[in-house]
Design an enzyme around this catalytic site. Structure first.
Site, PDB file in Angstrom:
ATOM      1  N   TYR A 133       0.828  -1.206   0.000  1.00  0.00           N
ATOM      2  CA  TYR A 133       0.000   0.000   0.000  1.00  0.00           C
ATOM      3  C   TYR A 133       0.866   1.261   0.000  1.00  0.00           C
ATOM      4  O   TYR A 133       0.437   2.322   0.432  1.00  0.00           O
ATOM      5  CB  TYR A 133      -0.980  -0.015   1.183  1.00  0.00           C
ATOM      6  N   GLY A 236     -10.017  -5.472  -5.004  1.00  0.00           N
ATOM      7  CA  GLY A 236      -8.665  -5.827  -5.415  1.00  0.00           C
ATOM      8  C   GLY A 236      -7.979  -6.753  -4.431  1.00  0.00           C
ATOM      9  O   GLY A 236      -7.280  -7.698  -4.826  1.00  0.00           O
ATOM     10  N   ASP A 237      -8.188  -6.501  -3.143  1.00  0.00           N
ATOM     11  CA  ASP A 237      -7.634  -7.389  -2.119  1.00  0.00           C
ATOM     12  C   ASP A 237      -8.267  -8.772  -2.218  1.00  0.00           C
ATOM     13  O   ASP A 237      -7.583  -9.793  -2.085  1.00  0.00           O
ATOM     14  CB  ASP A 237      -7.875  -6.803  -0.728  1.00  0.00           C
ATOM     15  N   ARG A 238      -9.586  -8.799  -2.449  1.00  0.00           N
ATOM     16  CA  ARG A 238     -10.285 -10.074  -2.581  1.00  0.00           C
ATOM     17  C   ARG A 238      -9.730 -10.874  -3.753  1.00  0.00           C
ATOM     18  O   ARG A 238      -9.531 -12.094  -3.668  1.00  0.00           O
ATOM     19  CB  ARG A 238     -11.773  -9.795  -2.772  1.00  0.00           C
ATOM     20  N   VAL A 241      -6.071 -12.193  -2.853  1.00  0.00           N
ATOM     21  CA  VAL A 241      -6.122 -13.295  -1.890  1.00  0.00           C
ATOM     22  C   VAL A 241      -6.566 -14.586  -2.581  1.00  0.00           C
ATOM     23  O   VAL A 241      -5.951 -15.642  -2.411  1.00  0.00           O
ATOM     24  CB  VAL A 241      -7.071 -12.952  -0.725  1.00  0.00           C
TER      25      VAL A 241
END
Length: 424
Positions: A133, A236-238, A241
């Site tokens: 980040y 985006g994180d989903r 992961v």
């Protein structure tokens, strides 16, 4: 499979409210606040998502030693290894009717310090997700050297460094890929960045347009099913992961990207980031509304016995509701060793909720209940044992909001370990 998520953690706060008028001195809406929802962001959010998928995950990040850092620490529900940073970034969104009116950013100063324990945690992983980040953790030279020795999926940031050479997969979105690659053509950007970064594969995510994968040869376009989404935060994180978990499980690149696109769509269809909030049980909220006393206790409660039942009854008598903080299966395994728990967490939850003394059960995945206590903020924390409250590490945690710790009598001859040893 053990996944380590390493990267910058943030504190995200959604301030919800209603708008019915404008400021008298400017054409700006007045938000009448109705609720505030803090949640982990950045790498901490990615780790939370992996944990909710049932993955054995550890977070490696950096926190500050101030109130903001402690607040974020209380929201992290997975095992974690933290270095130090001067201040944690805080992103506050002002929201009305599911729409963001403004965002306030503060904090994030100082360069994160990486410890030997953090490096050891990364090296112990079967697979790593680097969640950048742009706050500096992934610029650390020692950490970068370690990351070349483990399989890694790298989720980049425009202000962050290039991925380490040899990354299994890099997952920029189109604006990031354009900034890094100098072209807004996703096929060309994926090709250029794969060569520049010496990555095994690069996937450019396109939101509702799906994704474009380049792993050598002809790029592969992966479409996305249409999903109405007013708030794409966290998608985006989903995606990252899901891609990391699928690759770690042996999926081919095209299979992993197809699964990740579908996972991001399901995430948005399920309410997006608001669906990941760790809610406080409604029983607790109701007791607080009427000025009652919230009591909490915790433990493994693997094989329920009379000692447990008596302790829970004594705890319930101290207030108006009792919440049991229950160690997850993975947490019990780390604390008790192989062969434990005897009963899986769903079974333990069912048995506890059947007791008249228990009003609710909250499962936590860490080795201690400090984080879940920070979310519940009970008025009374109860432990059964033959020690004093001052020796319990939770005592200092509960004191932060004016709570107190109570020790109820320990009933000798009743313990899960003794019961199992007699059976053996």
């Amino acid at each position: 499979m053990k996944l380590v998520v390493v990267g910058d953690s943030l504190l995200d706060v959604d301030v919800e409210g209603t708008v019915s008028r404008l400021c008298p001195d400017a054409p700006a809406p007045v938000l009448d606040v109705t609720a505030e929802h803090p949640r982990p962001g950045g790498a901490a959010l990615a780790a939370a998502m992996a944990a909710r998928d049932g993955v054995d995950v550890t977070l490696v990040s950096a926190l500050s030693a101030d109130e903001t850092g402690e607040r974020l620490r209380s929201l992290v529900e997975v095992p974690a290894m933290f270095g130090h940073v001067d201040s944690v970034p805080v992103k506050t969104r002002l929201r009305c009717g599911g729409t963001s009116l403004a965002r306030l950013d503060r904090g994030g100063s100082g360069r994160p310090r990486v410890t030997d324990d953090m490096l050891d945690a990364v090296l112990s992983a079967d697979f790593v997700l680097a969640s950048d980040y742009g706050r500096g953790l992934l610029r650390d030279d020692r950490l970068r050297r370690v990351l070349t020795r483990v399989p890694v999926v790298w989720d980049p940031h425009p202000r962050g460094p290039a991925p380490v050479p040899g990354a299994r997969l890099v997952t920029p979105n189109l604006p990031e890929a354009t900034a890094f690659g100098g072209t807004d053509d996703p096929d060309e950007a994926a090709r250029v960045l794969r060569e520049r970064w010496r990555a095994r594969a690069v996937v450019v995510t396109l939101g509702s347009g799906g994704a474009v994968l380049h792993s050598g040869g002809t790029p592969v376009a992966v479409p996305a099913a249409p999903v109405p989404a007013a708030d794409p935060c966290g998608a985006g994180d989903r995606f990252a992961v899901a891609a990391a978990v699928l690759l770690a499980g042996g999926a081919a690149y095209d299979e992993a990207i197809s699964g990740a696109v579908a996972s991001a769509g399901e995430f948005l269809r399920g309410g997006g980031i608001s669906g990941l909030r760790a809610p406080v049980p409604s029983t607790v909220e109701e007791v607080r509304r009427r000025g009652g006393t919230v009591v909490a206790t915790g433990g493994c409660f693997d094989v329920l016995h009379p000692g447990h039942v008596r302790m829970l009854a004594a705890a319930r008598a101290l207030g108006d509701c009792l919440v049991v903080c229950l160690n997850s299966d993975q947490s019990v395994r780390r604390l008790k060793g192989g062969g434990r728990p005897v009963n899986h967490q769903d079974e333990r939850v069912e048995v506890l909720r059947a007791l008249e003394s228990v009003d609710d059960v909250v499962v936590f995945g860490e080795d201690t209940p400090s984080a879940v206590l920070g979310r519940l903020r009970p008025d009374v924390w109860v432990k059964g044992g033959d020690y004093t409250a001052e020796l319990l590490p939770e005592t200092e945690v509960v004191r932060r909001w004016g709570g107190r710790t109570v020790v109820v009598p320990y009933h000798r001859g009743h313990s899960t370990t003794e019961i199992l040893s007699r059976r053996a």
